[in-house]
Scaffold this motif. Structure first.
Motif, short mmCIF file in Angstrom:
data_model
loop_
_atom_site.label_atom_id
_atom_site.label_comp_id
_atom_site.label_asym_id
_atom_site.label_seq_id
_atom_site.Cartn_x
_atom_site.Cartn_y
_atom_site.Cartn_z
N SER A 120 6.29 -7.28 -12.68
CA SER A 120 5.10 -7.44 -11.85
C SER A 120 3.86 -6.72 -12.35
O SER A 120 2.79 -6.86 -11.77
N LEU A 121 4.00 -5.91 -13.46
CA LEU A 121 2.82 -5.15 -13.91
C LEU A 121 1.67 -6.05 -14.32
O LEU A 121 0.52 -5.83 -13.92
N ASP A 122 1.95 -7.05 -15.14
CA ASP A 122 0.89 -7.95 -15.61
C ASP A 122 0.14 -8.60 -14.45
O ASP A 122 -1.09 -8.52 -14.39
N PRO A 123 0.88 -9.26 -13.54
CA PRO A 123 0.15 -9.88 -12.42
C PRO A 123 -0.64 -8.87 -11.58
O PRO A 123 -1.72 -9.17 -11.11
N VAL A 124 -0.09 -7.65 -11.43
CA VAL A 124 -0.81 -6.65 -10.63
C VAL A 124 -2.11 -6.26 -11.34
O VAL A 124 -3.18 -6.20 -10.71
N PHE A 125 -2.02 -6.02 -12.66
CA PHE A 125 -3.25 -5.65 -13.39
C PHE A 125 -4.26 -6.79 -13.37
O PHE A 125 -5.47 -6.56 -13.27
N LYS A 126 -3.78 -8.02 -13.42
CA LYS A 126 -4.69 -9.16 -13.36
C LYS A 126 -5.39 -9.20 -12.00
O LYS A 126 -6.58 -9.47 -11.92
N ARG A 127 -4.61 -8.91 -10.97
CA ARG A 127 -5.19 -8.92 -9.62
C ARG A 127 -6.22 -7.81 -9.47
O ARG A 127 -7.26 -7.98 -8.81
N ILE A 128 -5.94 -6.65 -10.12
CA ILE A 128 -6.84 -5.50 -10.02
C ILE A 128 -8.25 -5.84 -10.53
O ILE A 128 -9.24 -5.35 -10.01
N GLN A 129 -8.32 -6.76 -11.51
CA GLN A 129 -9.63 -7.14 -12.08
C GLN A 129 -10.55 -7.74 -11.01
O GLN A 129 -11.76 -7.70 -11.13
N HIS A 130 -9.93 -8.30 -9.95
CA HIS A 130 -10.75 -9.05 -8.98
C HIS A 130 -10.78 -8.42 -7.60
O HIS A 130 -11.12 -9.08 -6.63
N THR A 131 -10.40 -7.18 -7.51
CA THR A 131 -10.46 -6.53 -6.18
C THR A 131 -11.62 -5.54 -6.15
O THR A 131 -12.23 -5.25 -7.19
N SER A 132 -11.89 -5.01 -4.97
CA SER A 132 -12.90 -3.96 -4.87
C SER A 132 -12.37 -2.71 -5.58
O SER A 132 -11.15 -2.59 -5.81
N VAL A 133 -13.28 -1.80 -5.90
CA VAL A 133 -12.87 -0.59 -6.63
C VAL A 133 -11.85 0.20 -5.81
O VAL A 133 -10.86 0.70 -6.34
N SER A 134 -12.13 0.27 -4.50
CA SER A 134 -11.24 1.06 -3.64
C SER A 134 -9.81 0.51 -3.66
O SER A 134 -8.84 1.25 -3.80
N VAL A 135 -9.69 -0.84 -3.53
CA VAL A 135 -8.34 -1.45 -3.53
C VAL A 135 -7.72 -1.35 -4.92
O VAL A 135 -6.51 -1.10 -5.06
N ALA A 136 -8.56 -1.50 -5.97
CA ALA A 136 -8.04 -1.37 -7.34
C ALA A 136 -7.42 0.02 -7.51
O ALA A 136 -6.33 0.18 -8.08
N ASP A 137 -8.13 1.01 -6.97
CA ASP A 137 -7.66 2.38 -7.06
C ASP A 137 -6.32 2.57 -6.33
O ASP A 137 -5.39 3.16 -6.86
N GLN A 138 -6.24 1.96 -5.14
CA GLN A 138 -4.98 2.08 -4.37
C GLN A 138 -3.85 1.32 -5.05
O GLN A 138 -2.70 1.76 -5.05
N MET A 139 -4.20 0.18 -5.66
CA MET A 139 -3.16 -0.65 -6.27
C MET A 139 -2.58 0.02 -7.52
O MET A 139 -1.38 0.01 -7.74
N VAL A 140 -3.48 0.61 -8.30
CA VAL A 140 -3.00 1.22 -9.55
C VAL A 140 -2.13 2.45 -9.26
O VAL A 140 -1.23 2.78 -10.03
N ARG A 141 -2.40 3.10 -8.13
CA ARG A 141 -1.58 4.26 -7.76
C ARG A 141 -0.14 3.87 -7.45
O ARG A 141 0.75 4.71 -7.41
N LEU A 142 0.07 2.59 -7.20
CA LEU A 142 1.43 2.12 -6.86
C LEU A 142 2.32 2.04 -8.10
O LEU A 142 3.53 1.87 -7.98
N ILE A 143 1.69 2.11 -9.27
CA ILE A 143 2.48 1.91 -10.50
C ILE A 143 3.18 3.21 -10.90
O ILE A 143 2.54 4.20 -11.21
N PRO A 144 4.47 3.22 -10.88
CA PRO A 144 5.18 4.44 -11.27
C PRO A 144 5.51 4.40 -12.77
O PRO A 144 6.37 3.62 -13.17
N PRO A 145 4.86 5.18 -13.62
CA PRO A 145 5.08 5.04 -15.07
C PRO A 145 6.42 5.59 -15.52
O PRO A 145 7.04 5.05 -16.43
N GLY A 146 6.87 6.66 -14.88
CA GLY A 146 8.13 7.28 -15.32
C GLY A 146 8.00 7.63 -16.80
O GLY A 146 6.97 8.15 -17.24
N SER A 147 9.03 7.33 -17.57
CA SER A 147 8.96 7.65 -19.01
C SER A 147 8.74 6.40 -19.84
O SER A 147 8.92 6.40 -21.05
N ASP A 148 8.36 5.33 -19.20
CA ASP A 148 8.21 4.06 -19.91
C ASP A 148 6.86 4.04 -20.66
O ASP A 148 5.78 3.95 -20.06
#
Lengths: 151, 893
Positions: B477-505
């Protein structure tokens, strides 16, 4: 708002189908956003197919509900008086009005705006739980009416 | 009159209806008594007792046919129309029988009359009960049915007296005319009542069906058999009915034999039957009016079920010892007084616990199969045993059946409560367990649905879908989420990107870095935060660059990274940059506030000085901060331990009442920073009772912080009824239970709340009795009623761990659902919970008929409505007190 007004408003809301299951503690917030409106005999509060944004509770007077567009008093399907409410379903859906409301006697109503109520629900979601409970109760009664077989 | 109505539990608007049913049943009962006496006497004297078993055999077959026909047609018409048809049929057949008897044209008319009476007596009573049921709701039925059925008993008494006084004058056979007259009166009554009032209110017209009605009725009997196999309650009920029928008719046969031998002619026998019917029904009437309800209320449905089996056993025992005329009278009283007074209403209550779809079919099976089969067996047995050497053998067989009947009734009682609970659980849709795996099934359909949701135009909806899709399908789901982030408001983009857990990947980290410049500096800072939180040592250069960035938000990300990585030099540079932010302008200070929580983790050398700097900064910034900035400030402050400056406390006390729930919640996380006084306690209670769950949880976290997780502190709080609304008390109580509070503390709460509830009930009754029609009075009445229900709910919550089962949660659901049927079942379930001293009081409170003389000595008497209002002000929570204060100013002196 002074206390007699608040009490009256809370009691009127409590009697309406949609707010009957909400505790009076929470109804005071709803009572805060109610507006009083006056109508005279022959006025039409809303027409069938109008965009419905408000619910009304009758403080005094009489209001008739008609299913026609240009209805007269003779076409009324129901007449409502003090304490009765109409237009509740429009608080929840965005469909046009399914009937017209005609003032039979000079009437005072409390108007509850959909937008204000939605704002209030965002702030106090417990309100929507009470409303859901009322609606669920209504649904259960209808379901029972349809499905129960006499034994 | 009012007093009489109150004794009989009849409400104000029910008088006329109850009177109508009473008169109707009085006429029917009078007719039935005349039928009983004449049919028995004519059959026994003109045909012979030895043919009685054959009558039982015939009756069993007739019952099957008629009940199937009855079941097939009963819901085709409204019950009053069906009733009318039954009455007309009854009148026509009776007229024919009377004419044949008068002409003396056939001796078979006597068994025919006997069979007709037996059939009518069953069908009319069953249909009368059904008809009344269609005119009353469930709770009305429970309350009024015994009183209304008493009308039938009253009629039997009157009928008995007619037999005694009139029959010697007009003759046994002519008494049938009086019965015919009574049937006509009943029909006229029925017609005129429904002409005025319309159709029975609870009649449901059946849907159109082309299927043959008789076939359908037979099918329903078959379905009832299937249910009987499935339900333990129905199985035991069927066995109990089977043995009860045999026991009943054997007893009936035995006593009739004694009576037949004791009287010489039919007139004397009829006269005796008149006395017997009148006195037995008078006893039944007395029991039904004044004893049955009270006994059921006192000992419960389960134990009441055993009364008739026990008295039957006693009757048999006496008959075995001494089969005399007087013992036969005792046995008749058992069959004609105890049975209608106890067995019939209790059996009805047992059936009420079954689900609706099962109830009708189960009853059809018992009436169409169990009852006739039992009668057939009984008739066959008596017929066979009549030829045996020892006539007493019949009584022994009856006695044996009475024992079995008793045992199955005991068994029924045991399974009754579990059936009641299961029915409520099913009806109230209380799930047993939710299977989380159901939602995590990786299939394309779900993925595509979530993807579609992610693309929703509404950003908040899209964000919600992002949360789910990233959790369930993290790899795709990372690709579609990043694609969606391009078209949201800054505030929602900020909240959406915080959902991504990088771990050690590493691939995720690279992807985050690639997208870091997609939006503004705020977005970039968020991506840095995510990367630095787990990989600070790997990105020291990036931290270094962030520390000297012009944007304070990126600087704060750099500081976080510097504090998390291992180089001393970079750490010191981070601390210096932090100091710069604290002493800078509003934007720098807001950035510093955002990382205020890092104070907790830093070296003790820096902590005291920085904590003081922060305290001053909060006090200064909060004065002019807007709502969004105050949220940030509260978030940072929530980790502070010490009391804050006045401006901060003032802001908290204002924001706790804001209409913005997020601001209220954030302010609630800082309640521990207020001075320790009653104002703080009031604010905490207000937050705990908030209409938003987020605010309540934040307040609860804060309380846990204040009390150091000491659940016994909550215990003291809950015992104080003045503190907090029931909602606030409920959340505290549930927290205590979650933490494992001991039973004695819970019992203390239960006792205290039972006491409080009983006072509320007394207050409510006082207000109801007051002749004041002001809105203030009605408001107080509504509010006290609400508080009573809420307090009962608290009691049930507290009792649940004590009783150690989930039954009380089902009871709570039943009581709060406002459906009359479920409420009645919940009350019944509550009454059947064993081994708890508070259950009886609680049941009374739930039924709103608490008596003030209990062993706990609870209850308070209010002399006047003003006493109630003063009590509310002095002892109620803030809302109750506030309303009470106002009501005092308007209430009459």
């Amino acid at each position: 708002m002074n206390m007699p007004d608040l009490f009256e408003k809370i009691l009127l809301l409590k009697r309406s189908d949609i707010f009957s299951e909400i505790a009076t503690d929470d109804l005071r917030f709803v009572a805060d956003i109610l507006e009083v409106e006056q109508y005279f005999s022959g006025d039409r509060i809303f027409e069938k197919n109008d965009k419905g944004d408000d619910m009304y509770v009758i403080i005094s007077g009489k209001v008739g509900i008609s299913l026609g567009n240009n209805s007269t008093k003779n076409d009324l399907v129901i007449t409502m008086g003090k304490g009765e409410s109409f237009g509740e379903m429009n608080l929840l859906d965005d469909l046009p009005r399914s009937a017209s409301a005609v003032v039979i006697e000079d009437t005072s109503v409390l108007k509850l705006s959909k937008m204000k109520l939605r704002g209030l629900i965002m702030s106090y979601p417990e309100l929507s739980l009470g409303m859901l409970k009322s609606l669920s109760l209504r649904l259960r009664r209808t379901t029972n009416l349809i499905s129960d077989t006499p034994d | 009159m009012d007093r009489f109505r109150k004794i009989l539990l009849i409400n104000d608007n029910e008088g006329a209806q109850v009177a109508f049913f009473l008169i109707l049943l009085l006429c029917l009962g009078t007719g039935m008594a005349i039928g009983r006496g004449t049919a028995d006497a004519l059959f026994l004297k003109r045909y012979g007792i030895e043919y009685l078993p054959i009558m039982y055999l015939l009756l069993s077959c007739i019952y099957i046919v008629f009940f199937v026909i009855y079941a097939a047609f009963v819901d085709r018409l409204s019950s009053e129309r069906f009733f009318l048809i039954l009455l007309v049929l009854q009148a026509v057949t009776l007229s024919a029988i009377w004419l044949i008897i008068i002409n003396g044209s056939s001796e078979y008319v006597y068994p025919a009359y006997f069979l007709l009476y037996e059939l009518i007596s069953e069908i009319i009573l069953i249909h009368a009960t059904f008809y009344i049921g269609q005119n009353l709701d469930t709770l009305q039925s429970k309350r009024l049915m015994p009183i209304i059925l008493a009308g039938y008993q009253m009629g039997m008494v009157v009928g008995g007296l007619i037999l005694v006084s009139v029959v010697p004058v007009i003759g046994v056979e002519n008494a049938i005319i009086i019965w015919l007259l009574l049937i006509s009166v009943s029909a006229i009554l029925l017609i005129s009542w429904h002409k005025k009032r319309g159709e029975s209110p609870f009649y449901i017209p059946p849907s159109r069906s082309r299927r043959n009605r008789v076939t359908k009725a037979i099918k329903e009997v078959g379905q009832g058999l299937v249910f009987t196999r499935q339900s333990e309650l129905l199985r035991n009920s069927s066995y109990a009915l089977f043995f009860m029928v045999i026991m009943f008719y054997v007893l009936s046969f035995s006593v009739k034999k004694i009576y037949s031998e004791s009287f010489e002619n039919e007139a004397e026998l009829t006269r005796f039957f008149g006395i017997l019917v009148a006195s037995a029904n008078l006893a039944a009437l007395f029991l039904q009016l004044f004893v049955t309800n009270r006994i059921i209320e006192k000992i419960g449905v389960r134990k009441s079920k055993l009364i008739f089996p026990v008295t039957s056993l006693v009757s048999y025992f006496l008959l075995i010892i001494n089969p005399s005329f007087y013992i036969a009278i005792v046995a008749s009283i058992n069959n004609n007084s105890i049975m209608p007074a106890f067995r019939n209403p209790v059996r009805q209550m047992f059936f009420n616990v079954l689900p609706g779809y099962m109830k009708g079919r189960a009853r059809a099976t018992s009436v169409a199969i169990v009852l006739p089969v039992a009668m057939f067996v009984c008739g066959g047995l008596i017929l066979y045993l009549q030829t045996a050497n020892d006539p007493a053998l019949i009584i022994y067989i009856g006695f044996f059946c009475a024992i079995l009947y008793f045992l199955f009734c005991v068994r029924m009682g045991k399974v009754y409560v579990s059936a009641l609970i299961n029915n409520m659980k099913e009806k109230l849709y209380i799930p047993s367990e939710v299977e989380p795996e159901l939602f995590l099934d990786n299939n394309d359909r779900i993925y595509n649905a979530l993807l579609k949701g992610l693309q929703n135009e509404d950003e908040k909806v899209s964000l919600s879908y992002a949360k789910i899709i990233l959790r369930v399908f993290p790899n795709y789901s990372l690709d579609p989420v990043f694609k969606r982030i391009q078209h949201t408001s800054v505030s929602v983009a900020d909240q959406m990107v915080r959902l991504i857990p990088p771990g050690s990947d590493e691939s995720i980290i690279n992807m985050l870095l690639t997208h870091a410049d997609d939006r503004d500096d705020h977005f970039k800072a968020t991506i840095y935060d995510i990367i630095f939180s787990d990989h600070a040592d790997e990105y020291k250069d990036l931290i270094d660059a962030a520390l000297i960035h012009s944007n304070p938000r990126i600087k704060s990300s750099g500081i976080k990274g510097a504090l998390l990585q291992s180089s001393d030099n970079l750490f010191k540079r981070g601390m210096n940059t932090w100091n710069e932010l604290i002493t800078g302008g509003i934007h720098q200070q807001m950035a510093a506030i955002e990382i205020g929580y890092l104070l907790v983790g830093i070296n003790d050398n820096y902590k005291p000085e920085m904590a003081e700097q922060y305290k001053n900064m909060y006090a200064k910034v909060i004065i002019d901060a807007d709502a969004e900035q105050r949220k940030q400030i509260y978030k940072a402050m929530s980790l502070q331990k010490n009391e804050q400056k006045k401006s901060v406390c003032h802001a908290i006390s204002i924001d706790i009442e804001s209409h913005d729930p997020e601001l209220r919640a954030r302010a609630s996380t800082c309640l521990h920073l207020l001075p320790n006084d009653h104002i703080r306690e009031d604010i905490i209670w207000s937050a705990l009772g908030d209409g938003h769950g987020g605010v309540r949880n934040a307040a609860l976290d804060c309380v846990e912080q204040l009390t150091g997780n000491s659940i016994y502190k909550y215990h003291e709080w809950i015992l104080n009824h003045k503190k907090g609304t029931p909602r606030a008390q409920k959340i505290l109580l549930q927290t205590m239970i979650k933490h494992g509070i001991n039973h004695s503390a819970l019992e203390q709460i239960v006792e205290s709340k039972v006491n409080y509830a009983s006072i509320l009930l007394s207050a409510l009754e006082t207000l109801i009795g007051e002749k004041d029609n002001s809105s203030a009075k009605y408001m107080m009445q509504t509010l006290i009623d609400e508080r009573l229900s809420q307090t009962i709910d608290l009691i049930l919550i507290a009792m649940e761990p004590i009783t150690g089962s989930d039954v009380l949660s089902i009871v709570r659901a039943g009581l709060s659902c406002q459906d009359d049927g479920h409420k009645a079942n919940a009350q019944e379930t509550l009454q059947n919970i064993d081994n708890n001293q508070y259950i009886a009081i609680l049941t009374s409170l739930v039924e709103r008929n608490y008596k003030k003389t209990t062993k706990l000595g609870y209850g308070r008497k209010f002399n006047h409505a003003r006493d109630v209002l003063h009590w509310c002000v002095e002892n109620g929570d803030s809302w109750l007190g506030q309303c009470g204060s106002y009501a005092i100013t308007t209430s009459p002196q």
